[in-house]
Design a protein around this motif. Structure first.
Motif, PDB file in Angstrom:
ATOM      1  N   LEU A 151       0.836  -1.189   0.000  1.00 40.40           N
ATOM      2  CA  LEU A 151       0.000   0.000   0.000  1.00 40.40           C
ATOM      3  C   LEU A 151       0.877   1.247   0.000  1.00 40.40           C
TER       4      LEU A 151
ATOM      5  N   ASP B  69     -13.381   3.775  -4.026  1.00 46.54           N
ATOM      6  CA  ASP B  69     -12.514   4.175  -2.910  1.00 46.54           C
ATOM      7  C   ASP B  69     -12.814   3.280  -1.715  1.00 46.54           C
TER       8      ASP B  69
ATOM      9  N   VAL C 108      -1.758   6.121   2.241  1.00 42.38           N
ATOM     10  CA  VAL C 108      -3.074   5.512   2.062  1.00 42.38           C
ATOM     11  C   VAL C 108      -4.066   5.863   3.178  1.00 42.38           C
TER      12      VAL C 108
END
Length: 160
Positions: A1, A72, A5
């Motif tokens: 990630l 999202d 994030v």
């Protein structure tokens, strides 16, 4: 990630249904391909395509079809259609289980695949039917096997 994030991002929640995604990815052929999976590992790969190569999988494609908010991971639960989408994912999983032999795809060795965390981040143990799911203040932790099939026990609903 990516390192940022979890940073706060101010956003509005547009609804911008992607006709392209809905038409090209959410197809009967892709659903049939998913339901033809012979193992839970194959089913999970086909529904989520964690590799990111080729067709995105029916689960992420459903989020993508909802537009920027649906795609999202942190804001998508604020989109009301998120819950309709996840109900459909549950229905598809139930249909796949029904195609198995007896209880094999519900309680057998082919019922679970993977770890207790998404993409094993952070690293965690492999999931078992006895692994507990925490629900925070909603309910006491319970073993995964309690939630493996609809129409039984506390999950008293069914798809027809």
């Amino acid at each position: 990630l990516p390192p940022d994030v979890f940073n706060y991002v101010s956003r509005c929640f547009p609804r911008d249904i992607s006709q392209y995604v809905a038409t090209n990815f959410q197809t009967q052929a892709n659903l049939d391909h998913l339901l033809a999976a012979s193992t839970i590992a194959e089913f999970q790969d086909r529904i989520d395509n964690a590799s990111g190569v080729g067709f995105p999988g029916l689960h992420p494609a459903g989020h993508m079809a909802l537009g920027p908010t649906g795609a999202d991971a942190f804001s998508s639960p604020q989109e009301p259609a998120f819950f309709l989408h996840h109900s459909m994912i549950d229905k598809v999983w139930t249909e796949w289980q029904r195609r198995g032999r007896g209880e094999e795809l519900i309680y057998g060795d082919n019922a679970l695949f993977g770890t207790l965390t998404t993409l094993n981040i952070p690293p965690s143990d492999n999931a078992t039917l006895e692994s507990e799911i925490g629900w925070g203040p909603i309910e006491q932790p319970a073993p995964i096997k309690k939630f493996m099939t609809v129409g039984r026990g506390d999950l008293c609903y069914r798809y027809e």
